[in-house]
Design a protein around this motif. Structure first.
Motif, short mmCIF file in Angstrom:
data_model
loop_
_atom_site.label_atom_id
_atom_site.label_comp_id
_atom_site.label_asym_id
_atom_site.label_seq_id
_atom_site.Cartn_x
_atom_site.Cartn_y
_atom_site.Cartn_z
N GLU A 17 0.84 -1.18 0.00
CA GLU A 17 0.00 0.00 0.00
C GLU A 17 0.89 1.24 0.00
OE1 GLU A 17 -3.39 2.22 2.75
OE2 GLU A 17 -2.65 0.24 3.33
N ASN A 93 -5.39 2.98 1.03
CA ASN A 93 -4.87 3.50 -0.24
C ASN A 93 -4.60 2.36 -1.21
OD1 ASN A 93 -4.87 6.06 0.92
ND2 ASN A 93 -2.72 5.91 1.58
N ASP A 94 -4.27 2.71 -2.46
CA ASP A 94 -3.98 1.71 -3.48
C ASP A 94 -2.75 0.87 -3.09
OD1 ASP A 94 -6.06 2.74 -4.89
OD2 ASP A 94 -4.87 3.39 -6.62
N SER A 181 -0.13 0.77 -10.17
CA SER A 181 -1.11 0.57 -9.11
C SER A 181 -2.04 -0.59 -9.45
CB SER A 181 -1.94 1.84 -8.92
OG SER A 181 -2.99 1.61 -7.99
N GLY A 183 -4.85 -0.90 -7.45
CA GLY A 183 -6.09 -0.48 -6.83
C GLY A 183 -6.13 -0.83 -5.35
N ALA A 184 -7.11 -0.28 -4.67
CA ALA A 184 -7.25 -0.56 -3.23
C ALA A 184 -7.60 -2.02 -2.97
CB ALA A 184 -8.32 0.36 -2.64
N TRP A 190 -8.38 -3.43 -11.29
CA TRP A 190 -7.02 -3.44 -11.84
C TRP A 190 -6.38 -4.79 -11.63
CZ3 TRP A 190 -6.12 1.10 -14.33
CH2 TRP A 190 -6.88 2.20 -13.95
#
Length: 364
Positions: A17, A93-94, A181, A183-184, A190
């Motif tokens: 993260e 967060n991502d 990234s 993604g979260a 993603w």
């Protein structure tokens, strides 16, 4: 200068993260050693090499888990990751794989969808670009080729956009960060996997041609949570990493492993250089076994352990199996303690390399 301006959340090679809060003053790095992971190993035959690692941190500041492998073939450094997932809530967060972070002292060039753009020294940018096809980046004398499986978010930050961890020691030589990234919640919007290649000693002008050559030469395969594989046709090298027993095929060569293992084959024209490693050593495991769809010359081959004081090791046995071969590797283990000066646990993870002649070999 690079470390003075570092965002220590964004270590190159890390999949985590992208946190913005202060790093723990106590217990962070120490609490993560050795972590919950049991898989970590390296393997080399003197010319090509590879590594395997299960990212499964113990300390609670980290937020993700991933299966990661690294492949070193001639002038190509290949990084593969799969099974990326959120392990702990963190900040929400991502989860990001960090590719590079260094000082922006020469232009950073990047190309997506055939469009070439440049970030200049002293420039501050915060770029987030969806990539669903191959793209490349270049800075200094190194280039990167990123190959999304489906879709990743390319992120580039520089200058004042970098969240410097210790601003008291920062100077006026700001860094840049390249990342992708997931993604979260990786795997939803993603990719929960990544594939990228670093190319050293290359100019920005050469990157389009080098990228095309790379795409013609290299193959990549991922079995999520099970195995990764890489094949270079030009270098006649096959590399396989198994995080658990399973099968994977690349370059018209399938390997079925009964164990967690690293396996590499390199064709030097007259021999197969067969290299194997046990990346989950416990001092008790006695052998590794796998099958391969290529016929190798039957026989029993003795290997020597690596290190400052090489010792005669155990044996590698190759037997016919269908149209291919079955390979059994005897490992140093507790039964052999006296032979290894009562250091059999240390030698349990030794790189095992044998040369198998190619007389009368045919491929499946």
């Amino acid at each position: 200068r690079v470390l003075s301006n570092f965002d220590w959340h964004a270590l190159p090679g890390l999949t985590e993260e992208w946190r913005t809060d202060p790093l723990p003053l106590k217990g962070g790095a120490q609490a993560s050693l050795p972590g919950q992971n049991k898989i970590s190993g390296v393997l080399a035959d003197g010319k090509a090499g590879m590594g395997i690692y299960h990212h499964l941190p113990k300390e609670t500041y980290s937020s993700s888990t991933a299966f990661k492998s690294y492949h070193f073939i001639e002038d190509k450094i290949i990084a593969l990751g799969s099974g990326i997932a959120r392990l702990r809530p963190g900040q929400g967060n991502d989860i990001v794989t960090f590719i590079d972070q260094t000082v922006l002292n020469t232009p950073l060039t990047w190309c997506t969808d055939g469009e070439i753009q440049t970030v200049m020294p002293g420039e501050s940018v915060n770029i987030a670009k969806e990539i669903n096809g191959v793209c490349w980046l270049h800075q200094g004398s190194k280039g990167y080729v990123i190959l999304p499986v489906k879709k990743l978010l390319l992120q580039i930050k520089s200058g004042t956009e970098v969240n410097i961890t210790d601003r008291k020691i920062a100077n006026k030589k700001p860094n840049f960060i390249i990342a992708v990234s997931h993604g979260a919640e990786p795997g939803k919007a993603w990719d929960n996997a990544y594939r990228y290649v670093q190319l050293p000693n290359v100019s920005a002008k050469e990157m389009p041609e080098r990228m095309e050559a790379l795409l013609k030469d290299m193959e990549f395969a991922i079995q999520e949570g099970t195995a990764h594989a890489v094949h270079s046709d030009a270098d006649k090298t096959w590399q396989y990493t198994f995080f658990k027993p399973g099968s994977i095929s690349i370059g018209h060569m399938e390997v079925v492993s009964n164990d967690v293992a690293q396996i590499m084959l390199r064709d030097n024209g007259t021999e197969w250089i067969l290299s194997v490693n046990n990346p989950m050593p416990d001092g008790q495991k006695q052998r590794l076994t796998f099958s391969i769809s290529t016929k190798l010359t039957e026989g029993t081959y003795t290997y020597h352990t690596r290190g400052m004081y090489p010792l005669e090791g155990e044996t590698v046995t190759v037997m016919p199996k269908g149209k291919g071969s079955k390979v059994t590797i005897e490992l140093p283990d507790s039964r052999d303690a006296a032979k290894y000066n009562y250091q059999s646990d240390l030698y349990a993870a030794t790189p095992i390399v044998v040369r198998v002649p190619q007389n009368n070999i045919t491929e499946n």
